[in-house]
Design a protein around this motif. Sequence first.
Motif, mmCIF file in Angstrom:
data_model
loop_
_atom_site.group_PDB
_atom_site.id
_atom_site.type_symbol
_atom_site.label_atom_id
_atom_site.label_comp_id
_atom_site.label_asym_id
_atom_site.label_seq_id
_atom_site.Cartn_x
_atom_site.Cartn_y
_atom_site.Cartn_z
ATOM 1 N N ALA A 1 0.792 -1.229 -0.079
ATOM 2 C CA ALA A 1 -0.066 -0.073 -0.063
ATOM 3 C C ALA A 1 0.900 1.139 -0.102
ATOM 4 C CB ALA A 1 -0.971 -0.037 1.246
ATOM 5 N N LEU A 2 1.888 1.312 0.489
ATOM 6 C CA LEU A 2 3.010 2.644 0.747
ATOM 7 C C LEU A 2 3.421 2.800 -0.604
ATOM 8 C CD1 LEU A 2 3.983 4.401 3.276
ATOM 9 C CD2 LEU A 2 5.853 2.807 3.239
ATOM 10 N N ILE A 3 3.918 1.609 -1.104
ATOM 11 C CA ILE A 3 4.450 1.856 -2.426
ATOM 12 C C ILE A 3 3.455 2.518 -3.404
ATOM 13 C CG2 ILE A 3 5.590 0.701 -4.318
ATOM 14 C CD1 ILE A 3 6.920 -1.160 -2.296
ATOM 15 N N LEU A 4 2.237 1.942 -3.308
ATOM 16 C CA LEU A 4 1.350 2.282 -4.248
ATOM 17 C C LEU A 4 0.880 3.725 -4.165
ATOM 18 C CD1 LEU A 4 -0.541 -0.984 -4.687
ATOM 19 C CD2 LEU A 4 0.609 0.050 -6.459
ATOM 20 N N ILE A 5 0.900 4.065 -2.870
ATOM 21 C CA ILE A 5 0.361 5.540 -2.585
ATOM 22 C C ILE A 5 1.515 6.780 -2.789
ATOM 23 C CG2 ILE A 5 -0.130 7.038 -0.580
ATOM 24 C CD1 ILE A 5 -1.477 4.654 0.824
ATOM 25 N N LEU A 6 2.510 6.182 -2.491
ATOM 26 C CA LEU A 6 3.738 7.100 -2.864
ATOM 27 C C LEU A 6 4.156 7.128 -4.199
ATOM 28 C CD1 LEU A 6 6.069 6.354 0.276
ATOM 29 C CD2 LEU A 6 4.566 8.370 -0.039
ATOM 30 N N ALA A 7 4.024 6.098 -4.996
ATOM 31 C CA ALA A 7 4.725 5.888 -6.393
ATOM 32 C C ALA A 7 3.383 5.857 -7.322
ATOM 33 C CB ALA A 7 5.688 5.094 -6.587
ATOM 34 N N GLY A 8 2.095 5.836 -6.877
ATOM 35 C CA GLY A 8 1.079 5.591 -7.409
ATOM 36 C C GLY A 8 1.033 6.099 -8.895
ATOM 37 N N SER A 9 0.952 7.299 -9.097
ATOM 38 C CA SER A 9 0.895 7.889 -10.280
ATOM 39 C C SER A 9 1.703 7.603 -11.298
ATOM 40 C CB SER A 9 0.724 9.188 -9.953
ATOM 41 O OG SER A 9 1.906 9.867 -9.355
ATOM 42 N N LYS A 10 2.974 7.139 -10.942
ATOM 43 C CA LYS A 10 4.072 6.783 -11.900
ATOM 44 C C LYS A 10 4.289 5.467 -12.502
ATOM 45 C CE LYS A 10 6.874 10.685 -9.650
ATOM 46 N NZ LYS A 10 5.660 10.776 -8.474
ATOM 47 N N LEU A 11 3.449 4.333 -11.606
ATOM 48 C CA LEU A 11 3.516 3.007 -11.740
ATOM 49 C C LEU A 11 2.570 2.845 -13.027
ATOM 50 C CD1 LEU A 11 3.600 1.613 -8.314
ATOM 51 C CD2 LEU A 11 5.661 1.914 -9.921
ATOM 52 N N SER A 12 2.894 1.994 -13.897
ATOM 53 C CA SER A 12 1.994 1.313 -14.793
ATOM 54 C C SER A 12 1.069 0.478 -14.307
ATOM 55 C CB SER A 12 2.886 0.452 -16.010
ATOM 56 O OG SER A 12 3.462 -0.632 -15.213
ATOM 57 N N LYS A 13 -0.138 0.456 -14.996
ATOM 58 C CA LYS A 13 -1.064 -0.814 -14.168
ATOM 59 C C LYS A 13 -0.543 -2.097 -13.849
ATOM 60 C CE LYS A 13 -5.451 1.308 -15.902
ATOM 61 N NZ LYS A 13 -6.531 1.160 -16.899
ATOM 62 N N TYR B 1 -10.866 -7.384 -13.537
ATOM 63 C CA TYR B 1 -12.364 -6.432 -13.193
ATOM 64 C C TYR B 1 -11.882 -5.184 -13.454
ATOM 65 C CZ TYR B 1 -16.952 -5.129 -11.336
ATOM 66 O OH TYR B 1 -17.977 -4.802 -11.187
ATOM 67 N N MET B 2 -10.807 -4.703 -12.676
ATOM 68 C CA MET B 2 -10.610 -3.311 -12.807
ATOM 69 C C MET B 2 -9.710 -2.876 -13.895
ATOM 70 S SD MET B 2 -12.417 -2.287 -10.258
ATOM 71 C CE MET B 2 -11.575 -0.433 -9.896
ATOM 72 N N ALA B 3 -9.307 -3.525 -14.687
ATOM 73 C CA ALA B 3 -8.330 -3.384 -15.952
ATOM 74 C C ALA B 3 -8.455 -2.139 -16.598
ATOM 75 C CB ALA B 3 -8.168 -4.706 -16.801
ATOM 76 N N ARG B 4 -9.635 -1.769 -16.866
ATOM 77 C CA ARG B 4 -9.866 -0.540 -17.631
ATOM 78 C C ARG B 4 -10.185 0.669 -16.681
ATOM 79 N NH1 ARG B 4 -13.908 -2.992 -21.746
ATOM 80 N NH2 ARG B 4 -14.332 -4.381 -19.751
ATOM 81 N N ASP B 5 -10.186 0.526 -15.430
ATOM 82 C CA ASP B 5 -10.615 1.806 -14.849
ATOM 83 C C ASP B 5 -9.362 2.608 -14.479
ATOM 84 O OD1 ASP B 5 -12.795 2.087 -12.376
ATOM 85 O OD2 ASP B 5 -11.054 3.113 -12.024
ATOM 86 N N GLU B 6 -9.607 3.768 -14.723
ATOM 87 C CA GLU B 6 -8.091 4.797 -14.397
ATOM 88 C C GLU B 6 -7.841 5.143 -12.936
ATOM 89 O OE1 GLU B 6 -9.313 8.853 -15.045
ATOM 90 O OE2 GLU B 6 -11.198 8.608 -14.533
ATOM 91 N N GLY B 7 -8.655 4.450 -12.039
ATOM 92 C CA GLY B 7 -8.089 4.562 -10.764
ATOM 93 C C GLY B 7 -7.539 3.226 -10.293
ATOM 94 N N PHE B 8 -7.119 2.469 -11.061
ATOM 95 C CA PHE B 8 -6.627 1.073 -11.145
ATOM 96 C C PHE B 8 -5.457 1.172 -9.946
ATOM 97 C CE2 PHE B 8 -3.914 -2.479 -11.765
ATOM 98 C CZ PHE B 8 -4.462 -3.358 -12.179
#
Lengths: 489, 632
Positions: free
Chosen positions: B14-26, B105-112
């Motif tokens: 969770a920490l990684i995804l919160i901190l680097a979330g916008s930079k990571l690919s899906k 399920y969430m593959a096409r969601d922008e908030g992935f």
Amino acid sequence: MILVWLILILLLGGLLSWLASRWNVLLARWIALGAVAVNFVLTAGIWFGNPVPVGWVAELDLEWIPRFGIHFHLALDGLSLLMLLLTFFLGMLGVLCSWKEISYRPGFFHFNLLWVLAGITGVFLTMDLFLFYFFWEVMLIPMYFLIGIWGHANRIYAAFKFFIFTQASGLFMLLAILSLYYVQAQQTGVYSFDYFDFLETPLPFKTAQWLMFGFLIAFIVKLPAFPFHNWLPDAHGEAPTAGSLVLAGLLLKTGAYGLLRFVVPLFPEPAMAFAPWGMLMGVIGILYGGKLAFAQNDLKRLIAYTSVSHMGFVMLGVFAFTELAYQGVVMQMITHGISTGALFLLAGMLYERTHTRDITRMGGLWKSSPALGAAMMVFVMASLGLPGLGNFIAEFLTLNGSWPANRLLTALAAVGLVIATVYSLRIMQKVFFGPMPQTWPAADLKPREYLIMIPLIAAIIWLGLFPQKTIETSGHAVTEISLKKGGSR
Amino acid sequence: MTLWLIPALPYLGALILILAGSKLSKQMAGIIGCGSMGLSALWTGVTGIAFLSGGREPVRLQLWEWFDVAGWNPGVTLYFDSLSLVFTFVITFVGFLIHVYSTGYMARDEGFNRFFAYLNLFVGSMLMLVLADNLLLLYLGWEGVGLCSYLLIGFWYQDPANGAAARKAFIVTRIGDTAFAIGLFMLFQTLGTLNIGAILAEAGSALSGDGAASWPGGPAGATAIALLLVGGAVGKSAQIPLQTWLPDAMAGPTPVSALIHAATMVTAGVYLIARMHGIFELSPVSMQVVSLIGTITLLVAGCSALCQSDLKRVLAYSTISQIGYMFLALGLGAWSAAIFHFFTHAFFKALLFLGAGAIIESLHHEQNIFRMGGLRKELPVVFITFLIGSASLAALPLVTAGFFSKDQILWMAFAGEHGSLGLWIAASVGAFLTALYTFRMVFVTFWGETKTPVTHRPGKAMTIPLIILALFSLLAGFIEVPHNLGHITLFSSFLASVLPSPELITDSLLMEWMSQAAAALLTLGGIGLAYEYYVRNPQSLAGMKRNTGALQRFFHSGFGFDRLYDSLLIQPYTWLARVNRRDITDSLYTGLARFSIWLHRQSAQTQTGILRHYLLGAAIGALIILTISIFI
């Protein structure tokens, strides 16, 4: 000697910044930032030197007006140390958040800001009550200018209201200080304003009660407790961001500090007698403040009312007379300073982007500013007391410590947790979620804003997960205070 | 001593995804999300095997001392015993499957990326909840999962309805949490600690002494504490009277409904009561309250499920109803039966929700079951797995996990020491309702003619978790089989070191057969009735709608609880907020200010500039002063 420097650096820094602004505004800002930063480093140095302070870490006692027994007496224990750390931490952020916001007479602005901080520093350090009253006033006047000159539309009204409330209540304290001075002289023949002398003065209950009310009124207006909270939404709402930050983060804490430092130790018996009323005022403040916060549409007024609600916990805890509750109160002072300070900073950032404080006109901002939203989420959660963030420790300790003192009032205060949830989630919904009623300039946090928010977020999480360091620092001082009254836990 | 890794891994993710979330690919975010979960599940397996083979000694691991005030020093301490193992296993294992499913399920969601951050944060908090060694740390997990539930219900934040559902969930559960917190204050005042082991030891010694009378707080104290804990539990577990948030919580993405609002978080109340069973044993009243809440809830929610048209709401009410069974079991003192039902329920309900998600996605976000139909042939994998899940939910005899867990509760309701015929009848009626509403849903969705065309078929990431969960929904029951059918007690003996086993007042074999036969008949009857009405003879429904329309609407609204609370609490509060927006106490001060101004005006009027008036005033003043000085 270091204690004088802490005050002098701010006073001189303020003057210097004012002077420098004639040539270079940026230089003025850097001077102000530097002065507070130096103080922060100095205080942090003291802290690392004494992580678990016992008794008075540093003291300075100079004669000032020997004829009247007035001393320039400063002293620092664990409690004041924590308060100073908070003061300089938020002080730096106050300078930083004004970097772009304040362009009108920035030199004079920084002068006032630093002088307020100096006054607050003095209040947290003074052990001579004459000097204490002096610093109490030093906080007031620059703050009046901060609101009155750099505030929003209704600033003059707010500044007057703030000034009259605090000044009038402060006069009661001055009367009480002077009476205490004469009563002591009558009984012991010693003319002194010294805190430690007053601690020893035996007082008849009736006299003590009257004198206590003098102090009490000044502190609970500042805190503020219901029904003396009316100055606060106006002052907070109209002040510039740095002003709101200092007001909510620091000025309110001087009230709480006064209760712990003066009211309880100097007048233990009357304070005990007043306790049920004090706790009741706290509970009313928690519930009534929370309800009013829910009703507001002006974001800054909303946050201001959450302060009323949160300071109710301070009232509740102070008059519970248990060590747990006192430690909770100290934590509440710090965590509320950080979380509400952060909320005001965020409100300021939102205002810079949307030019409104009306949350019904905002909405859907998560899309354009997710980092801003995430920061807001953290502090909204802090404000509703989510475990893992510092405010939870504070509120849980306060409530847990108040339970033995009064079950009914503590249970009612706990209802405040639900009310806090209601108003806190409303902020998130109105500002960041839902549809976007109009397109705002898409702008997420900028580097300077990251620099402001990251330390705050780190601090609030650190206080939630590792509060022990902070608790240890004030632990001894708090135990001393709680022992003043029969040593009950 | 690497127990800490189990909650730490999801938190780290969770920490990684919160901190680097916008930079990571899906793809990267999916790997981090599922990977951290997978490792956590793996580590649970390793720890579990070590625990099983190593004498089953509980493990306590203090990570750090949270704080120490006035001698109270709760630690951030993990505690691992067989009860925690069951919960940890379900959370990490089902959690992992749902994570994998979500990548599809969430593959096409922008908030992935944000979705996986929240999901991981949830799992970490849930693990803290079940691994906490003291109630304060448990409360941390407890509130943490509440936050994640809020974030995930309102995940699609642009729709205000989702936001309202999210806030409702947070606020309603917070009401329960506040009761829970007050219970903690009472416990602390009584014992000076919130350590679970210490509390249970104290309760145990009171129980083996002269019962509640030797409990430090007295019998009334024990009852008050137990009831306050129940307050927390009914909030989190969506039991009456705090059940209203769960149906609305279906506004969140379907994997969330599967993981949080079916398999794990909503059963936290069951965990809390089972974990604190010592306190409840001291207070028979509180046990009765728990079983009564469970019974009423399972019937009310069962009736409501019968009248829903939204697929997810059927499942939501069914979750409330099944947790009602768990509460019933807890109130009967059948602790391990409650946990066993939690265990099987986690599999089949997660399966049903994931199946529902697959259907909803295939039909382009259509959730109304009456606009579905004929999906049997269109979505075969989903159909078969969904059928298995439904059979398990309806407790189809002998072949499904749900049968064995529900049978245990039914039998305890009759033969347990706190059981009674009334409870048995209520629970059996509930079983009938369950079969009826479950197969109503199945028949309407999968039989009949196609009403909405299938636009999209679920990929492997979605079907494989379905198949695995279907297997567990069938097989998980065989670790605990009643003694007349084979007598396997792996599950209850595994939990015996933590949870006491209940006493039976009847052990008549005949009665047990009869109870099972009755339950089996009711289940089959429910399925048969659903078949009659929804497949063979659907036109008879119209007549029923005419006759019982009002009742159906009442059931559909969840027995009108929402409207009740709206007029009882929400309306008055918002009204109060509206009329007193400007703070009535302020008029005290503005009044004072106005009075001063008025006074000023009055006295200003005396300033006339006419010398005679001034002289007159001065003379009168002098006269008054003279008079006073003479007479005093």
